[in-house]
Design a protein around this motif. Structure first.
Motif, PDB file in Angstrom:
ATOM      1  N   GLU A 231       9.554 -29.836  56.419  1.00 27.07           N
ATOM      2  CA  GLU A 231       8.495 -28.957  56.935  1.00 27.07           C
ATOM      3  C   GLU A 231       7.518 -28.522  55.841  1.00 27.07           C
ATOM      4  O   GLU A 231       6.393 -28.085  56.144  1.00 27.07           O
ATOM      5  CB  GLU A 231       9.118 -27.719  57.601  1.00 27.07           C
ATOM      6  N   LYS A 232       7.910 -28.639  54.587  1.00 23.36           N
ATOM      7  CA  LYS A 232       7.031 -28.184  53.496  1.00 23.36           C
ATOM      8  C   LYS A 232       5.930 -29.191  53.176  1.00 23.36           C
ATOM      9  O   LYS A 232       4.865 -28.824  52.694  1.00 23.36           O
ATOM     10  CB  LYS A 232       7.843 -27.939  52.211  1.00 23.36           C
TER      11      LYS A 232
ATOM     12  N   ASN B 214       2.920 -31.879  53.302  1.00 23.90           N
ATOM     13  CA  ASN B 214       1.725 -32.161  54.116  1.00 23.90           C
ATOM     14  C   ASN B 214       0.664 -32.794  53.225  1.00 23.90           C
ATOM     15  O   ASN B 214       0.753 -32.765  51.999  1.00 23.90           O
ATOM     16  CB  ASN B 214       1.199 -30.877  54.768  1.00 23.90           C
TER      17      ASN B 214
END
Length: 805
Positions: free
Chosen positions: A443-444, A446
């Motif tokens: 999720e971290k 990007n």
């Protein structure tokens, strides 16, 4: 600001006499520049104060961008353009017999960066202000910056950069906001009210003095802040050797990137990094405390972004403040820290992912080391619970291992967002370089593809092209760069294409004059201007470029029937002072230039130019004049690149590998409007992982390669003896780490295609126009809006347009 040029002239003349104590006739260019700069900064100050008051009263979240580099360049004309008064000022000065260009020449480039990392930070600050977003920069006010490059007998010589010799008109010193930063000493552990407390004692402190520079938004009254810290001796410290202490203190903000091949340099670099983050974090907390009572809500109102690994000590420093000064418990402090801090990774190069020896880190930063050690212990416990018995995985992911502190690991663990800077770069991070962390924290991760501020790299640096665009589609693209797409309607307009050609020729005339002035070399403005300007590093492959030029030289000399479209090859690059291999390549480029430019048989078709001391102001003359943009890094090695975007925006066509943002440029313009060659990232990574590449085979089987490689050491270059043996060895004995020989044939072919395409001027101009029209996507406005929405969660505070009074 000035309603007309008459009013401007009156104010200017009055201020000049008051400030300089001399009549206008007696004043120098520097007097006039200083007067104009002070007038602009003082005018800006009103909106600067209002912006800060607005942020405080709105209680909106603000972001602070921490970077070891901010490559600002010159600010005079940039600020005039953003304020919308450039025409009034230019006309008013002209009536006084003053050329604004001459005053701009007086201004020194703010030498606070080395390459793309620092220029990106400067572009981001511009976009934050232009989009009315509450975002500021924090950096170091280097007295000498990187270095001034001179070329002597073909060799790079480094001189101290003297950009502050005459002061910096844009900065405001704020000594009352100084902060004491501690080094060395020891940590005392005490029990107080039933909890352990820690005190850093016997420390050697350095005073961090802030110098604030206004960051002016375009056509808005938003003025954000770049805070630069200067290292000065502490007035509170009694030192037994005061002169030694003074020298060591001032060294912290003397030079960017001191040579770290020895412990002394390593200590200085680590000092710089902690100096930056400690002063910045404590300044941010101090400002926050004036507005808000609850430190527990810090992450709701403050975002801190770390630009690469240099400012990663912001994580343990914020923890230290929350634990030792705000008396929070570990879990609460850790939650606040990770939710406050976000991190951009800029590299896939293992050597660029910083690691610090414990033997240096622990004594220099004793309390910070304790906190990093505790973060590591807790992280490794977390890994053990998730991967019981997988010792190798835990060892490889640990923040502290093998007597080193791994800064990239600390950055990932201690932040809530980790972004790459181009689609391929982010994918390589996720799938290869940081795959174990991606599995743990998917999720971290990007992507935020880099961008450039079109206001500097088109509006300011290429006024002729700007005027042509505005004649064609109006000026709303300056605020909404995606509207450049409307230019595609002119692809079949012969008159518009003719004007585009004339703009390019005028820019080439201007650069040719600069080349003549700086090097004494006459270049043909009807030739193809083929340009590679960037930091000198082996993976960027300036070597491939110059070996290809040697090949062309050989072809012309050997085959009288061989012809090619005349081409001027232009280089600009600085090599780090301790990077001897890169300095050898600079010498090789200059040796080839001497050979080519002095050979009457060859120089009609090829010219080679190396422009010394590559910097922002020189770049502003180079990009508008380029026909061909060399973006030829080994695939998978260039995280993004931003020079590729600047060239594209100014109508140059890219010769490049499928690396970094080249891939996204290709997607934007289509296969027919870019020149792609060489290995893919997948092929390169497969070679690294599985082997199979033997450079000697390419040397042995390709006569063109064998000839140019042999010429490095066989006396082809007179009076250089074994100068280029290191380069030859790297290609053959060390198996050509960056696949220069593997991509050589492909590079020859694509360059041949460039020459053929350029002959059809009408088609070339259409391709150029299409590149310009689709470059709006690569504006840093787009990038910053994505950061604001997806990472920082900030929004515009001030949308009112600038009122010109």
């Amino acid at each position: 600001m000035f309603s007309n040029k008459t009013e401007f002239k009156e104010v200017f003349l009055q201020r000049l006499e008051m400030t300089c104590g001399k009549s206008f006739k007696e004043s120098s260019k520097r007097d006039r520049y200083q007067t104009l700069g002070n007038m602009i900064r003082e005018y800006v100050s009103s909106n600067w104060i209002k912006t800060n008051e607005k942020y405080r009263s709105a209680k909106e979240k603000q972001v602070y961008y921490l970077s070891i580099e901010f490559l600002l360049g010159k600010l005079l004309r940039h600020n005039l353009l953003n304020l919308g008064v450039d025409q009034v000022v230019q006309e008013g000065l002209s009536e006084l017999g003053i050329n604004l260009d001459d005053l701009e020449e007086v201004e020194a480039d703010a030498a606070l960066g080395n390459g793309g990392l620092g220029r990106l930070a400067a572009c981001f600050l511009d976009s934050l202000a232009c989009l009315n977003l509450p975002g500021h920069g924090c950096g170091i006010r280097y007295k000498h910056g990187l270095f001034e490059q001179k070329i002597v007998d073909g060799y790079q010589v480094e001189l101290p950069e003297q950009w502050l010799r005459n002061g910096h008109v844009w900065e405001v010193r704020k000594a009352d906001l100084s902060i004491e930063v501690p080094f060395w000493g020891k940590v005392e552990t005490l029990e107080k009210d039933g909890r352990l407390t820690f005190r850093h004692v016997d420390a050697e402190t350095i005073t961090a003095v802030p110098y604030d520079v206004p960051v002016v938004g375009y056509n808005t009254d938003t003025v954000n802040t770049l805070r630069l810290w200067s290292a000065e001796p502490s007035p509170y410290l009694v030192h037994k050797d005061i002169m030694k202490y003074k020298r060591e203190t001032e060294a912290v903000s003397d030079f960017l990137y001191p040579d770290d091949t020895h412990d002394e340099g390593k200590i200085l670099r680590l000092k710089q990094q902690y100096f930056l983050v400690s002063a910045s974090i404590r300044s941010i907390i101090r400002a926050y405390r004036k507005q808000f009572n609850r430190i527990e809500d810090l992450h709701e109102h403050v975002g801190i972004h770390i630009n690469d690994t240099h400012p990663v000590l912001a994580i343990p420093e914020l923890m230290r403040v929350l634990l030792d000064e705000e008396n929070l418990g570990w879990e609460e402090a850790w939650h606040i820290t990770t939710q406050t801090i976000s991190y951009t990774n800029h590299t896939t190069l293992a050597e660029a992912l910083e690691k610090w020896p414990i033997r240096i880190f622990q004594p220099l930063l004793p309390r910070i080391y304790m906190i990093v050690n505790e973060i590591n212990e807790r992280f490794c416990q977390q890994l053990w619970q998730k991967y019981p018995g997988e010792w190798n995985r835990i060892e490889n992911m640990a923040i502290i291992a093998h007597d080193q502190v791994k800064m990239a690991h600390l950055a990932i663990v201690g932040s809530h967002s980790v972004n790459g800077v181009a689609e391929i770069h982010t994918e390589i991070l996720k799938k290869r370089e940081m795959n174990s962390f991606y599995q743990l924290y998917p999720e971290k991760f990007n992507n935020k593809t880099n961008g450039i501020t079109h206001r500097r790299w088109l509006l300011k640096s290429n006024p002729k092209l700007t005027n042509l665009i505005c004649e064609g589609i109006g000026d709303s693209w300056i605020s909404k760069p995606d509207q450049l797409l409307e230019l595609e309607g002119y692809q079949d307009d012969p008159a518009f294409l003719d004007q585009l050609f004339m703009v390019k020729q005028e820019n080439k005339i201007k650069l040719a004059a600069r080349i003549k002035e700086q090097t004494g070399i006459n270049v043909d403005i009807t030739s193809i201007f083929d340009i590679q300007v960037k930091r000198l590093h082996a993976y960027k492959r300036q070597l491939l470029n110059i070996l290809h030029i040697m090949y062309l030289y050989n072809r012309i000399k050997e085959d009288s029937s061989f012809t090619m479209y005349p081409r001027t090859f232009i280089f600009g690059a600085k090599a780090s002072p301790g990077y001897y291999y890169a300095k050898k390549i600079i010498k090789l480029i200059n040796s080839v230039a001497d050979k080519v430019n002095n050979d009457p048989v060859v120089r009609g078709q090829i010219r080679v130019v190396f422009l010394e001391n590559y910097r922002v102001s020189l770049a502003e003359e180079i990009f508008p004049a380029a026909d061909v943009s060399e973006q030829i890094s080994t695939a998978s090695k260039e995280a993004s690149g931003t020079g590729n975007m600047k060239f594209m925006m100014n109508g140059a066509l890219t010769v490049g590998t499928l690396d970094g943002a080249n891939i996204e440029i290709k997607e934007m313009v289509g296969d027919d409007n870019i020149f792609i060659f060489g290995l893919t990232a997948e092929e390169v990574l497969d070679y690294y992982q599985n082997g199979g590449y033997r450079s000697f085979e390419y040397y042995h089987h390709d006569k063109r390669i064998r000839t140019v490689v042999d010429q490095l050491t066989n006396g082809f270059f007179e009076d250089v003896e074994d100068e280029f043996e290191m380069i030859s060895d790297s290609l053959i004995m060390e198996n050509d780490q960056y696949f220069v020989l593997r991509d050589f044939a492909s590079y020859i072919d694509v360059q041949k295609e460039v020459g053929l395409k350029y002959k059809d001027q009408n088609q070339w101009l259409k391709m150029s126009l299409l590149n310009i029209s689709r470059s709006g996507h690569f504006s840093s406005d787009r990038t910053i809006q994505q950061y604001a929405d997806d990472i920082w969660n900030i929004r515009p505070v001030n949308k009112r347009p600038l009122t010109k009074n």
